[in-house]
Design a protein around this motif. Structure first.
Motif, mmCIF file in Angstrom:
data_model
loop_
_atom_site.group_PDB
_atom_site.id
_atom_site.type_symbol
_atom_site.label_atom_id
_atom_site.label_comp_id
_atom_site.label_asym_id
_atom_site.label_seq_id
_atom_site.Cartn_x
_atom_site.Cartn_y
_atom_site.Cartn_z
ATOM 1 N N SER A 1 -5.199 18.765 154.712
ATOM 2 C CA SER A 1 -3.760 18.306 154.978
ATOM 3 C C SER A 1 -3.413 18.221 156.350
ATOM 4 O O SER A 1 -2.145 17.977 156.581
ATOM 5 N N ALA B 1 -2.319 16.885 159.672
ATOM 6 C CA ALA B 1 -1.638 15.672 160.252
ATOM 7 C C ALA B 1 -1.710 15.433 161.463
ATOM 8 O O ALA B 1 -1.856 14.245 162.015
ATOM 9 N N SER B 2 -1.475 16.313 162.311
ATOM 10 C CA SER B 2 -1.413 16.184 163.888
ATOM 11 C C SER B 2 -1.702 17.436 164.610
ATOM 12 O O SER B 2 -1.679 18.528 163.954
ATOM 13 N N VAL C 1 3.410 24.357 151.092
ATOM 14 C CA VAL C 1 2.524 23.152 151.468
ATOM 15 C C VAL C 1 1.010 23.642 151.875
ATOM 16 O O VAL C 1 0.107 23.218 151.362
ATOM 17 N N MET D 1 6.273 16.294 152.615
ATOM 18 C CA MET D 1 6.799 17.342 153.361
ATOM 19 C C MET D 1 5.976 17.885 154.530
ATOM 20 O O MET D 1 4.497 17.809 154.385
ATOM 21 N N GLU D 2 6.083 18.222 155.638
ATOM 22 C CA GLU D 2 5.237 18.763 156.718
ATOM 23 C C GLU D 2 5.700 19.956 157.192
ATOM 24 O O GLU D 2 7.014 20.401 157.274
ATOM 25 N N SER E 1 4.414 23.394 160.330
ATOM 26 C CA SER E 1 3.833 23.557 161.573
ATOM 27 C C SER E 1 3.741 24.951 161.971
ATOM 28 O O SER E 1 4.247 25.617 161.405
ATOM 29 N N ALA F 1 0.354 20.577 162.920
ATOM 30 C CA ALA F 1 1.136 20.092 161.667
ATOM 31 C C ALA F 1 0.217 19.642 160.348
ATOM 32 O O ALA F 1 -0.766 19.235 160.662
ATOM 33 N N LEU F 2 0.636 20.020 159.178
ATOM 34 C CA LEU F 2 0.144 19.985 157.922
ATOM 35 C C LEU F 2 1.064 19.038 157.101
ATOM 36 O O LEU F 2 2.178 19.547 156.958
ATOM 37 N N ARG F 3 0.670 18.160 156.461
ATOM 38 C CA ARG F 3 1.532 17.397 155.553
ATOM 39 C C ARG F 3 1.158 17.385 154.056
ATOM 40 O O ARG F 3 -0.271 17.255 153.796
ATOM 41 N N GLY F 4 1.921 17.488 153.274
ATOM 42 C CA GLY F 4 1.673 17.562 151.896
ATOM 43 C C GLY F 4 2.681 17.643 150.618
ATOM 44 O O GLY F 4 3.807 17.568 151.488
ATOM 45 N N GLU F 5 2.427 17.884 149.491
ATOM 46 C CA GLU F 5 3.384 18.162 148.466
ATOM 47 C C GLU F 5 3.605 19.638 148.408
ATOM 48 O O GLU F 5 2.540 20.422 148.861
#
Length: 130
Positions: A99, A101-102, A49, A1-2, A4, A37-41
């Motif tokens: 986490s 991501a971008s 997230v 999941m991401e 932002s 953006a942060l990505r994780g569970e």
């Protein structure tokens, strides 16, 4: 999941590598938009997230460092391209958010944006000086 978070700042810069008389060599400013953006569970206890209130607080520190400033005078931004702004922002956020991501920085009025995926990722840019 991401997830932002997006924020903006206004700042001035110039590009000294352009020849005298070129419009981008002169001092000029932009309204910049940043998307982090942060990505994780999904955490089953919080349902998050990441805590967006914390993301917003840390991004406010970054915004304060850039907003209504002459970017060339900021340490690490002597040539403040979209690409270098992405890296500069990443380096301030990565220690706080594992986490991350971008980081994307854009100038909507110019139709330009750069997205940085970290030192192990690939930078994608649709940038020309503006």
């Amino acid at each position: 999941m991401e997830i932002s978070y997006r924020f903006g700042f206004d700042a001035a810069h110039r590009f000294e590598h352009y020849p005298a008389g070129h419009p981008h060599a002169a001092l000029h400013g932009h309204s910049f938009q940043v998307e982090v953006a942060l990505r994780g569970e999904l955490d089953p206890q919080t349902g998050f997230v990441a805590d967006l209130a914390e993301v917003e607080r840390v991004c406010a520190e970054v915004r304060t460092a850039l907003d209504h400033r002459f970017l060339n005078d900021i340490d690490g931004l002597a040539q403040p391209s979209l690409e270098r702004l992405c890296i500069w922002i990443w380096r301030r956020l990565a220690p706080r958010f594992a986490s991350l991501a971008s980081v994307a920085v854009g100038r909507d009025s110019c139709g330009q944006r750069c997205t940085y995926f970290g030192p192990q990722g690939r930078a994608r840019s649709q940038s020309a000086a503006c």
